[in-house]
Design a protein around this motif. Sequence first.
Motif, PDB file in Angstrom:
ATOM      1  N   GLU A  82       0.753  -1.133   0.168  1.00 28.48           N
ATOM      2  CA  GLU A  82      -0.252   0.034  -0.628  1.00 28.48           C
ATOM      3  C   GLU A  82       1.271   1.167  -0.060  1.00 28.48           C
ATOM      4  O   GLU A  82       2.297   1.334   0.613  1.00 28.48           O
ATOM      5  CB  GLU A  82      -0.816  -0.226   1.291  1.00 28.48           C
ATOM      6  CG  GLU A  82      -1.893  -0.972   1.165  1.00 28.48           C
ATOM      7  CD  GLU A  82      -3.445  -0.988   0.313  1.00 28.48           C
ATOM      8  OE1 GLU A  82      -3.748   0.473   0.275  1.00 28.48           O
ATOM      9  OE2 GLU A  82      -3.316  -1.821  -0.489  1.00 28.48           O
ATOM     10  N   PRO A  83       0.528   2.572  -0.518  1.00 26.76           N
ATOM     11  CA  PRO A  83       1.465   4.013  -0.589  1.00 26.76           C
ATOM     12  C   PRO A  83       1.383   4.000   1.010  1.00 26.76           C
ATOM     13  O   PRO A  83       0.305   4.569   1.357  1.00 26.76           O
ATOM     14  CB  PRO A  83       0.537   4.240  -1.610  1.00 26.76           C
ATOM     15  CG  PRO A  83      -0.779   4.086  -2.110  1.00 26.76           C
ATOM     16  CD  PRO A  83      -0.838   2.525  -1.550  1.00 26.76           C
TER      17      PRO A  83
ATOM     18  N   GLN B 192       2.439   9.367   7.521  1.00 29.08           N
ATOM     19  CA  GLN B 192       4.215   8.424   7.162  1.00 29.08           C
ATOM     20  C   GLN B 192       5.084   9.147   6.277  1.00 29.08           C
ATOM     21  O   GLN B 192       6.401   9.037   6.061  1.00 29.08           O
ATOM     22  CB  GLN B 192       3.926   6.981   6.450  1.00 29.08           C
ATOM     23  CG  GLN B 192       3.410   6.003   7.432  1.00 29.08           C
ATOM     24  CD  GLN B 192       2.928   4.717   7.035  1.00 29.08           C
ATOM     25  OE1 GLN B 192       2.569   5.129   5.802  1.00 29.08           O
ATOM     26  NE2 GLN B 192       2.522   3.631   7.411  1.00 29.08           N
ATOM     27  N   ILE B 193       4.507  10.084   4.844  1.00 28.24           N
ATOM     28  CA  ILE B 193       5.144  10.722   4.553  1.00 28.24           C
ATOM     29  C   ILE B 193       6.067  11.773   5.156  1.00 28.24           C
ATOM     30  O   ILE B 193       7.509  11.968   5.048  1.00 28.24           O
ATOM     31  CB  ILE B 193       4.395  10.951   3.120  1.00 28.24           C
ATOM     32  CG1 ILE B 193       4.723   9.986   2.372  1.00 28.24           C
ATOM     33  CG2 ILE B 193       5.526  12.421   2.284  1.00 28.24           C
ATOM     34  CD1 ILE B 193       3.407  10.087   1.101  1.00 28.24           C
ATOM     35  N   LEU B 194       4.758  12.297   5.715  1.00 32.61           N
ATOM     36  CA  LEU B 194       5.905  14.006   6.825  1.00 32.61           C
ATOM     37  C   LEU B 194       6.751  13.525   7.956  1.00 32.61           C
ATOM     38  O   LEU B 194       8.084  13.806   7.942  1.00 32.61           O
ATOM     39  CB  LEU B 194       4.625  14.399   7.255  1.00 32.61           C
ATOM     40  CG  LEU B 194       3.771  14.993   6.099  1.00 32.61           C
ATOM     41  CD1 LEU B 194       2.100  15.500   7.439  1.00 32.61           C
ATOM     42  CD2 LEU B 194       4.076  16.289   6.026  1.00 32.61           C
TER      43      LEU B 194
ATOM     44  N   ARG C 289      10.760  14.494   7.751  1.00 28.39           N
ATOM     45  CA  ARG C 289      10.916  15.524   9.135  1.00 28.39           C
ATOM     46  C   ARG C 289      12.079  14.552   9.428  1.00 28.39           C
ATOM     47  O   ARG C 289      12.998  15.435  10.473  1.00 28.39           O
ATOM     48  CB  ARG C 289       9.346  15.020  10.304  1.00 28.39           C
ATOM     49  CG  ARG C 289       8.730  16.572   9.735  1.00 28.39           C
ATOM     50  CD  ARG C 289       7.925  16.099  11.097  1.00 28.39           C
ATOM     51  NE  ARG C 289       6.929  17.070  10.452  1.00 28.39           N
ATOM     52  CZ  ARG C 289       5.318  16.407  10.334  1.00 28.39           C
ATOM     53  NH1 ARG C 289       5.465  15.726  10.783  1.00 28.39           N
ATOM     54  NH2 ARG C 289       4.157  16.830  10.553  1.00 28.39           N
ATOM     55  N   GLY C 290      12.701  13.789   9.483  1.00 27.28           N
ATOM     56  CA  GLY C 290      13.750  12.531   9.761  1.00 27.28           C
ATOM     57  C   GLY C 290      14.348  12.836   8.991  1.00 27.28           C
ATOM     58  O   GLY C 290      15.985  12.187   9.748  1.00 27.28           O
ATOM     59  N   THR C 291      14.371  13.771   7.810  1.00 25.20           N
ATOM     60  CA  THR C 291      15.401  13.489   7.322  1.00 25.20           C
ATOM     61  C   THR C 291      16.601  14.826   7.748  1.00 25.20           C
ATOM     62  O   THR C 291      16.425  15.056   7.815  1.00 25.20           O
ATOM     63  CB  THR C 291      15.172  13.516   6.091  1.00 25.20           C
ATOM     64  OG1 THR C 291      14.783  15.126   5.638  1.00 25.20           O
ATOM     65  CG2 THR C 291      14.602  12.514   5.367  1.00 25.20           C
ATOM     66  N   GLU C 292      17.702  14.666   7.273  1.00 24.00           N
ATOM     67  CA  GLU C 292      18.826  15.483   7.667  1.00 24.00           C
ATOM     68  C   GLU C 292      18.520  16.399   6.319  1.00 24.00           C
ATOM     69  O   GLU C 292      18.318  16.530   4.951  1.00 24.00           O
ATOM     70  CB  GLU C 292      20.127  14.892   7.724  1.00 24.00           C
ATOM     71  CG  GLU C 292      20.639  14.032   9.150  1.00 24.00           C
ATOM     72  CD  GLU C 292      20.725  14.662   9.880  1.00 24.00           C
ATOM     73  OE1 GLU C 292      20.937  15.805   9.829  1.00 24.00           O
ATOM     74  OE2 GLU C 292      20.125  13.981  10.579  1.00 24.00           O
TER      75      GLU C 292
END
Length: 109
Positions: free
Chosen positions: A14-15, A20-22, A26-29
Amino acid sequence: MSAKAKRVLPTRPEPPSAEQILADVRGTEPTDPVFVLPAEPPPEPGPAPGGPEAEPEERERLYRQIRSYVGMNQRLQEAREQLRERRRELQSAGEALEAGIAHMRQKAF
């Protein structure tokens, strides 16, 4: 003739949801390659027009061309204003003419 076995593909997951996308974003550098702008394309070979490497004659030619353009632009703006004023004058003259014609018709009949 041998029968080929039918290949069964796994089902697609499932996409991700918006949450989950947000959470992933937010968790990326900030240095993540997705958020880093690509480098500017290399400049065209040769000196930039009018740049410091340009010949004095070329810079002078560009300067004169720009001055000519600015002067022409100012003349066009002045001409536009003159045309607007003449249009207003013609409209008021036309209205006066129409009123005069109407007045003459009333006198004639």
